[in-house]
Enzyme design. Structure first.
Site, mmCIF file in Angstrom:
data_model
loop_
_atom_site.group_PDB
_atom_site.id
_atom_site.type_symbol
_atom_site.label_atom_id
_atom_site.label_comp_id
_atom_site.label_asym_id
_atom_site.label_seq_id
_atom_site.Cartn_x
_atom_site.Cartn_y
_atom_site.Cartn_z
ATOM 1 N N ASP A 104 0.847 -1.187 0.000
ATOM 2 C CA ASP A 104 0.000 0.000 0.000
ATOM 3 C C ASP A 104 0.892 1.251 0.000
ATOM 4 O O ASP A 104 1.740 1.388 -0.875
ATOM 5 C CB ASP A 104 -0.933 -0.059 1.221
ATOM 6 C CG ASP A 104 -1.906 1.100 1.305
ATOM 7 O OD1 ASP A 104 -2.826 1.160 0.482
ATOM 8 O OD2 ASP A 104 -1.733 1.949 2.201
ATOM 9 N N TYR B 23 -0.295 11.662 3.690
ATOM 10 C CA TYR B 23 -1.138 11.942 2.530
ATOM 11 C C TYR B 23 -1.276 13.440 2.274
ATOM 12 O O TYR B 23 -1.534 13.850 1.145
ATOM 13 C CB TYR B 23 -2.524 11.321 2.734
ATOM 14 C CG TYR B 23 -2.518 9.816 2.651
ATOM 15 C CD1 TYR B 23 -2.711 9.162 1.440
ATOM 16 C CD2 TYR B 23 -2.299 9.046 3.784
ATOM 17 C CE1 TYR B 23 -2.702 7.780 1.359
ATOM 18 C CE2 TYR B 23 -2.278 7.652 3.717
ATOM 19 C CZ TYR B 23 -2.482 7.028 2.502
ATOM 20 O OH TYR B 23 -2.452 5.658 2.423
ATOM 21 N N HIS C 91 -7.369 -6.155 -0.360
ATOM 22 C CA HIS C 91 -6.245 -5.219 -0.390
ATOM 23 C C HIS C 91 -5.156 -5.613 0.604
ATOM 24 O O HIS C 91 -3.985 -5.321 0.394
ATOM 25 C CB HIS C 91 -6.772 -3.819 -0.061
ATOM 26 C CG HIS C 91 -5.747 -2.740 -0.089
ATOM 27 N ND1 HIS C 91 -5.163 -2.284 -1.255
ATOM 28 C CD2 HIS C 91 -5.166 -2.015 0.926
ATOM 29 C CE1 HIS C 91 -4.286 -1.326 -0.970
ATOM 30 N NE2 HIS C 91 -4.273 -1.151 0.331
#
Length: 360
Positions: free
Chosen positions: A166, A278, A333
């Site tokens: 990820d 982020y 995921h």
């Protein structure tokens, strides 16, 4: 949309890009406020209920997973936490987790690869027991990449097998690009080459929607608040819901696994560091085309709710060496936790095949 943007002059193209970013940020924020308002109306008491978690779950101190260690790096002065398994002096395997995770997401790999490697599962800057600077500017990708380089030096290694999942996969790609001499083999789970990601998301609205959390996380304080409501329900759902969670019954989170995650992310200020990663990404985009020059394995979940599988095959053109792609049937995921036996076997096969190929 991307073809239209590409045809514009540079300044206009930049303005169009940032207009898209901030417009989507605003849309995501409005959606979050509506959800919060509805939750307060329907379940006012439950909305702001939080269970106090002061005792460390025993699974986080399991000696079979490895030894808890700390290292302070010179450039930033930050102290990093990691868990290490396997004998010192063996080849290094460095594991970089994603969001919202920490070293414990690699528990199955710490047990598996310690036989032949010195396996190090790192808490990235801002995560878990690693120091978390308060200013969001301290989480730029350039700083994160240098963190990993300095940690490698501090561990007494000049190179490693690098594995990232990820967001940790994004970092692994960039380290392989910027410091190819550090990486003997690259293994990435659930994230494409960064250039593929930035180009694909502009051309495919479906991926733009799936990546909506990137835009939502640009907001101050609101994402932190949303993750805490209903005793961290969003965090729980990410790993356990039918839409995004681990579906295999035998690999679903135990109550103790879930408590380990809740314990880490319910500590004061524990969400801001991860979210700040982020909050810097758009200052680094769009990325230039860069190639990876070491043998690379890319693993992908067929049922990944966050990244579309089409990006996996597109990644191939940026790897100027042996490239292997494996798409895992029915996998989510959270690959290394969802199908640990298969993931471990694929990694072993890749490492051994590459060793045999090198000898011949």
């Amino acid at each position: 949309m991307a073809l239209f943007v590409d045809s514009l002059p540079g300044c206009v193209r930049a303005a169009a890009f940032w207009t898209l970013v901030y417009s989507y940020c605003l849309l995501c924020a409005c959606t979050a406020f509506i959800k919060l308002f509805c939750s307060i109306l329907i379940r006012p008491r439950r909305t702001f209920k939080k269970i106090s978690r002061e005792v460390t779950p025993s699974c986080l101190n399991d000696p079979f997973l490895g030894t808890h260690c700390y290292v302070r790096i010179k450039d930033s002065g930050l102290r990093f936490h990691y868990v290490a398994a396997g004998e010192r002096g063996k080849p290094l395997m460095l594991l970089l987790h994603g969001f919202p995770e920490f070293w414990y997401s690699w528990r199955h790999q710490l047990r598996e690869f310690r036989r032949e490697y010195r396996v190090v599962a790192l808490d990235l800057r801002g995560y878990g027991e690693t120091d978390a600077p308060s200013c969001k500017e301290n989480y730029k990708l350039d700083y994160i990449i240098v963190d990993v380089k300095e940690i490698l030096d501090s561990l007494g290694y000049s190179k490693c097998v690098l594995i990232g999942h990820d967001w940790g996969g994004m970092i692994a790609w960039l380290i392989a690009i910027c410091y190819p001499e550090m990486v003997t083999k690259l293994i990435v789970l659930s994230f494409p080459h960064p250039t593929v990601f930035t180009e694909y998301i502009l051309r495919h609205p479906s991926q733009l929607i799936k990546s909506g959390y990137y835009f939502f996380f640009q907001m101050p304080w609101l994402p932190e608040l949303m993750y805490t409501i209903n005793d961290y329900k969003i965090l729980k759902d990410l790993f356990t819901s039918d839409t995004t969670g681990i579906r295999r019954q035998s690999c679903r989170f135990t109550k103790e696994d879930m408590e380990a995650y809740l314990y880490i992310f319910s500590q004061p200020g524990a969400l801001s560091g991860p979210l700040n990663h982020y909050r810097n990404i758009f200052s680094c985009l769009p990325l230039k085309h860069h190639h990876v020059t070491m043998p690379t394995l890319l693993l992908w979940g067929e049922n990944d709710a966050f990244v579309e599988v089409e990006m996996a095959e597109l990644t191939r053109i940026y790897v100027k060496n042996y490239f292997q792609l494996s798409v895992l049937s029915q996998a989510s995921h959270w690959l290394q936790q969802d199908q640990p036996e298969l993931v471990n076997n694929l990694i072993w096969t890749f490492l051994e095949e590459e060793r045999f190929r090198t000898k011949n």
